[in-house]
Design a protein around this motif. Structure first.
Motif, short mmCIF file in Angstrom:
data_model
loop_
_atom_site.label_atom_id
_atom_site.label_comp_id
_atom_site.label_asym_id
_atom_site.label_seq_id
_atom_site.Cartn_x
_atom_site.Cartn_y
_atom_site.Cartn_z
N LYS A 200 0.80 -1.21 0.00
CA LYS A 200 0.00 0.00 0.00
C LYS A 200 0.84 1.28 0.00
O LYS A 200 0.29 2.37 -0.06
CB LYS A 200 -0.91 0.03 1.25
N THR A 201 2.14 1.15 0.14
CA THR A 201 2.99 2.34 0.22
C THR A 201 4.01 2.35 -0.91
O THR A 201 4.31 1.30 -1.50
CB THR A 201 3.76 2.38 1.55
N LEU B 75 5.77 -0.91 -2.43
CA LEU B 75 5.50 -1.19 -3.84
C LEU B 75 6.81 -1.29 -4.62
O LEU B 75 6.97 -2.17 -5.49
CB LEU B 75 4.62 -0.10 -4.45
N ARG B 76 7.75 -0.42 -4.28
CA ARG B 76 9.04 -0.45 -4.98
C ARG B 76 9.70 -1.81 -4.77
O ARG B 76 10.21 -2.44 -5.70
CB ARG B 76 9.94 0.68 -4.46
N SER B 77 9.65 -2.26 -3.54
CA SER B 77 10.26 -3.55 -3.23
C SER B 77 9.53 -4.69 -3.95
O SER B 77 10.14 -5.63 -4.47
CB SER B 77 10.25 -3.74 -1.71
N PHE B 78 8.21 -4.61 -4.02
CA PHE B 78 7.42 -5.64 -4.69
C PHE B 78 7.75 -5.66 -6.19
O PHE B 78 7.92 -6.73 -6.80
CB PHE B 78 5.93 -5.36 -4.46
N ILE B 79 7.87 -4.46 -6.77
CA ILE B 79 8.18 -4.39 -8.21
C ILE B 79 9.58 -4.94 -8.48
O ILE B 79 9.82 -5.62 -9.48
CB ILE B 79 8.00 -2.94 -8.72
N GLN B 80 10.49 -4.68 -7.55
CA GLN B 80 11.85 -5.22 -7.69
C GLN B 80 11.82 -6.75 -7.73
O GLN B 80 12.40 -7.39 -8.61
CB GLN B 80 12.70 -4.73 -6.50
#
Lengths: 341, 349, 341, 349
Positions: free
Chosen positions: A31-32, A36-41
């Motif tokens: 949600k943040t 999200l950046r980490s998830f996309i990585q």
């Protein structure tokens, strides 16, 4: 024109409002900005995983775009239960019988279960409200299944989707109110949030471990266990059309049905075809087409009689594509009222 | 009034007693054949011809004409022929320090933990015999017997108290728990348990732990709660040293009161005196005391409101001495009520 | 020539020694004249059940004959768990994990289950020692499945066979010695006997109800749970060839695998054909042929090039028969050492 | 020698004490920062500035130079910050009357039943200080404190005793049960529990009931069995009225000893006297008595072998009176050993 492609860091601004929409659950979607950046990585690493290397922890995060605008998301976790146990309740019926007293009664029981480990799990489905129509819903789900069909070796032979459970007129889950609320002392939404951002130790610590008799739950809960949330009929139909069916497992929080399917029996897998780019027959119906790249996949929804799709698919002539007909059978013809997944 | 071992000739009186109460007294159903068997077992027990696992001691309250006006019993050691089930209320804590969440859920676990305990049971007093401390005499006479014949009983003793049910005879505990596992009216359950079908029914009760918050508030309110009519009996047991140790009856949620026998007031603090005749028969009334003789088969317990203690001897009115039918002048004495106990002690000096 | 036909009261003398053979388990097969008579009565009623009347309690008892001599038995209970609960253990794996302590361990658990209710169950298989060869074994099982295939509406869509479990060098069941022995205080054989002649209250009263951790059982038991008895390989193969597979359920007494199969996917069902009597092709391999009578069925094993079978099948010309090839694939070529089922 | 509340200045001495013992004393690890926190919590508790759920009272045995040679503690109310787990051994009977089969299987149920109880813990005596009744003084001083400040504690008190392990430090109970659920050596478990990881580990223990017959004989033999070194402490607790009520420690199977505080000998039978100086200081030695002053922050307990009781007053040697630091001449007295208690009573007579 709708298309699906891997999420990029530059999509974050567009994803944030989808992830934080009021009423949405999709606990597994960060949600943040930072998460999200980490998830996309993680997702980008997953798309890059070379052939032959079985990445048991892949997590593929997609965005749905319309005219290059991000209007939805979907993700696939390649194998559930890898790092942490995957929790569900398994429903079983015990028989309470006494020959002497001439009594025989069925007693349904919920067992905490980790049996849904090793599935490929669809999750983090969002859709901007103006796109909640059968075409977009069907494309979102079918498109991703087409990718799984093409790259089957990276995924499990069994698929899973935890469908949101029945909600009462106040939008609350009867199972949560009977059970989870007591142990977690927070709202369903907060619990989903904690369970997603923290490790699953939270569930191990707070959820009751003992088998639960369904007949001790409230009547509403008993009659709605395993029922899908009512205002999501088109999503539900999209899964059913693909061959997903409710299993004997339900979600531990809201009692929603765990829909499962063998990858090999997916409608999209069975109906799809691989063809040389030049060989695609003229489409007399909406068609989903996808290049066969694992690292740079692109999935398009081609309206009927779409003449030219070489450009967006980013292909040179004679490369392979996989395509399948869009299947909106059984979905509502009028597009209003579809709820937030 | 004396309390003495039941005899075969008491059958009619016992039957009449059983008839005088309604539902809910399930260990003494108004069934003559069943009662005859119970008496027979008691007679054999007093003869010491049964093993402890089968022994059952029944006593009657008898008036001057030796008419039985009340009954009470002790099972020497329960749970051997068939399992004796209770629910234990255990605490189940779920906590997550990271987010500061803590819940404690009392949870019902089906157990057979009372196996081998002695049991107080079958207390029944005819309405005509109420008053003049007959109730307290009858119920406490059992402790005097245990005090005298300690080796016949177990390390622990318990009494399962009748649980709460409403004016219509409905038990909220039963309706919210047991009935969901087999749909039977509570009064039928009550009937069957009185007819020795107790364990057959128990086998149908839920085997997995039951989180109490899933039960209705009215069912939870029944945990350890007695029927209003049973409140005096509960108070009596508490005064004598029995405690609620988180076990409840599986059908109606009534409390299981228990104690180590050696901790019971009447066991610890009763004293043996040499009995003598009381010189002035018109002495003042004092707080009543319990008195027992030392005989097994001719066991007698009675009350006296008049007595005088001097050193190791106690002076008692002639009719009391008579009622006790002493063989050897030795009499076991305890105050009837716990609150009077210190007085007795100070008198003994 | 082997044939299968419904058991008759006059078979009792021949069945008794089979039912009482040393070492045999088949708990459901009565052991006395009186109880056999009652079983045969039930069976005859079941065969007579007219079409359309769904007899949920049918129990069909067959004898295998060779030259009119009874040399074996087999039975089908149409639907399990009708009058009393059907007991089994369901195996499931829980995950024991702590992120902080860096611990993750699988903990297999046995749950008492009544889930195998509603199956059609093969049982009471016996075979005289001189007939324990692949042909007889395959015929016995296939023949009965051919009957089920023909009269499918009388049976469940799922089939069950409780295969005997692993036995140690003394012929004892490690699971029984760890578990059942303690609660039943008798031998496995006695327990099977009691469970068959009395109502299942015995099991409800004596078997432990709580979930059992497999890792607390002895090492031998843990490593052999769900394994079939070793000297019954040909029987096991016969079921496997038909499409039966071990389920997640095992027998509560000896831990043997509960083999299950969808009726529709039976090899015998799929490979069998219905034909007019005059139309049966010449058989170049052993063939099983059956008339299509429900009340008076007869099933024959026709050796290769068998010229004439009209007589024993008791048919007039042009009636329907169902036939299938005998399948002994994967069975031992040498016929010794097959144990007592 | 006196027993008094721990002070911040006792840290070094406490650290030295913790170092003097090896593994197995997991509530007092030799970790200075950890111990400093414990002392701080105790100091705050004696100031009454912590809620009951957090209060922890630590005492030291101090010699004439006020050097701490021993330590002991009481937790006022446990299980609130994180769950406190024990196994309860319940009876599970399976019986079939028709064929006359009966089995009774003791079964372990994971519970949090001690929630809210007070706990006796952290008893540690320096080897140099053994003898001259210092051990009995130190351990029993806690009961004198509870007697004085009863309202600070719960209805029940318990002590979890160190369970059996062999010469190699192996626990058969752990090896046969806990280890099968996560493969960790017992000494590591012991270490982690001392560092506040107790509940993290407990969460990995089996949640379903464990039928004890599935455990090895050596593991079953550990149910309620203490380490040989802990036997004297167990005997002491038994004498003071604590009992084994079928709860055992989840890691090593050691017994949980418990009692209602109001049932404890030292609580029930200690008496308050007016203190006076003993005239003849060279009086004969008598069975030792425990003496406490009435102060909370300056609480003192000591022993005396010389005393004379007359009515409501007790005469004590000057150095004993000095050690007690009485403010108001009121002194609480109990015999050190249960067996000497009646003597004290008859003296008061």
């Amino acid at each position: 024109m709708y298309s699906l492609r891997p999420a990029k860091p530059s999509d974050i601004t567009a994803i944030l409002p989808l992830a934080n929409e009021q009423g949405a659950r999709h606990a597994s979607l960060p949600k943040t900005t930072q998460s999200l950046r980490s998830f996309i990585q993680t997702s980008e690493d997953s798309f890059r995983t070379p052939k032959g290397l079985t990445a048991q922890s892949g997590n593929y995060f997609w965005v749905l775009t319309d005219q290059d605008q991000v209007v939805g998301t979907i993700a696939i976790e390649a194998f559930t239960g890898q790092k942490e146990p995957f929790y569900s309740y398994r429903r079983e019926t015990l028989i309470n019988a006494s020959y002497r007293l001439k009594v025989k009664q069925s007693i349904p029981v919920l067992y905490q279960s980790h049996e849904l480990a090793g599935y490929s799990q669809l999750h983090s489905i969002t859709l901007a409200s103006e796109h909640r129509n059968p075409r977009a819903i069907a494309f979102l789900i079918q498109g991703i299944l087409l990718f799984i069909a093409e790259h089957a070796s990276y995924f499990s032979d069994r698929l899973l989707f935890e469908f949101p459970g029945f909600k009462d007129e106040r939008g609350e889950s009867p199972l949560w109110n009977d059970l989870g609320q007591h142990f977690f002392q927070m709202s369903l939404k907060e619990a989903c949030y904690h369970a997603s951002i923290e490790d699953k130790a939270l569930i191990a610590q707070l959820m009751p471990n003992q088998p639960l008799y369904e007949n001790l739950l409230s009547n509403t809960t008993q009659s709605t266990l395993g029922e899908p949330q009512q205002d999501l009929a088109d999503y539900y139909q999209a899964f059913i059309s693909e061959g997903f069916r409710p299993s004997s497992h339900i979600d531990i929080f809201d009692g929603g049905p765990c829909l499962t399917c063998f990858t090999s029996s997916l409608w999209t897998k069975q109906e799809s075809a691989r063809t040389r780019l030049t060989g695609l027959p003229e489409n007399h119906t909406d068609t989903i087409a996808m290049n066969t790249s694992k690292e740079h996949p692109l999935i398009l929804l081609l309206p009927q009689h779409q003449p030219d799709f070489i450009q967006p698919l980013n292909l040179t002539s004679k490369e392979w594509i996989r395509w399948v007909t869009l299947n909106t059978e059984g979905m509502s013809e009028h597009h209003q009222g579809e709820g937030v997944l | 009034m004396i309390v003495r071992p039941i005899q075969t000739s008491d059958l009619d009186a016992l039957y009449a007693l059983a008839q005088s109460v309604g539902v809910g007294m399930n260990s003494l159903p108004a069934d003559k054949a069943y009662l005859a068997k119970k008496i027979d077992r008691a007679v054999q027990s007093f003869n010491l011809s049964l093993p402890k696992e089968q022994a059952s001691y029944l006593f009657v309250l008898a008036d001057d004409q030796d008419r039985a006006l009340g009954v009470c019993g002790i099972e020497a050691s329960i749970g051997w022929d068939e399992p004796w089930y209770t629910y234990r209320i255990s605490q189940m804590v779920h906590a997550c320090q990271d987010i500061n969440i803590y819940s404690n859920t009392p949870t019902l676990f089906l157990t057979n933990d009372q196996i081998g305990y002695s049991e107080l049971c079958s207390l029944l007093l005819h309405p005509d015999a109420r008053g003049r401390k007959n109730g307290p005499l009858l119920s406490r006479a059992r402790f005097m017997f245990i005090r005298q014949f300690r080796e016949l009983f177990a390390r622990k003793i318990f009494a399962e108290m009748r649980g709460f049910n409403d004016e219509q005879g409905q038990s909220p505990f039963w309706d919210n728990l047991g009935r969901k596992f087999f749909n039977m009216e509570f009064d039928r359950i009550d009937f069957l348990t009185g007819r020795g079908q107790r364990s057959v029914i128990a086998e149908l009760m839920p085997k997995y732990p039951v989180y109490s918050h899933l039960l209705s508030e009215s069912a939870r309110a029944c945990f350890g709660k007695v029927h209003p009519n049973t409140q005096p009996a509960l108070e009596m047991l508490k005064q004598e040293g029995l405690r609620f140790e988180n076990y409840i009856a599986i059908f109606d949620g009534g409390p299981v009161m228990e104690a180590y026998i050696d901790d019971l007031r009447l066991i610890k603090d009763s004293i043996v005196f040499t009995a003598e005749a009381l010189i002035t028969d018109n002495a003042d009334e004092q707080p009543p005391i319990l008195l027992s003789n030392q005989s097994l088969e001719d066991f007698r317990t009675t009350l006296s409101f008049q007595y005088r203690i001097e050193g190791n001897s106690i002076q008692l009115p002639a009719q009391v001495l008579d009622a006790l039918n002493l063989q050897d002048n030795q009499v076991t004495v305890a105050s009837l009520y716990a609150r009077d106990q210190s007085q007795l002690f100070t008198m003994t000096g």
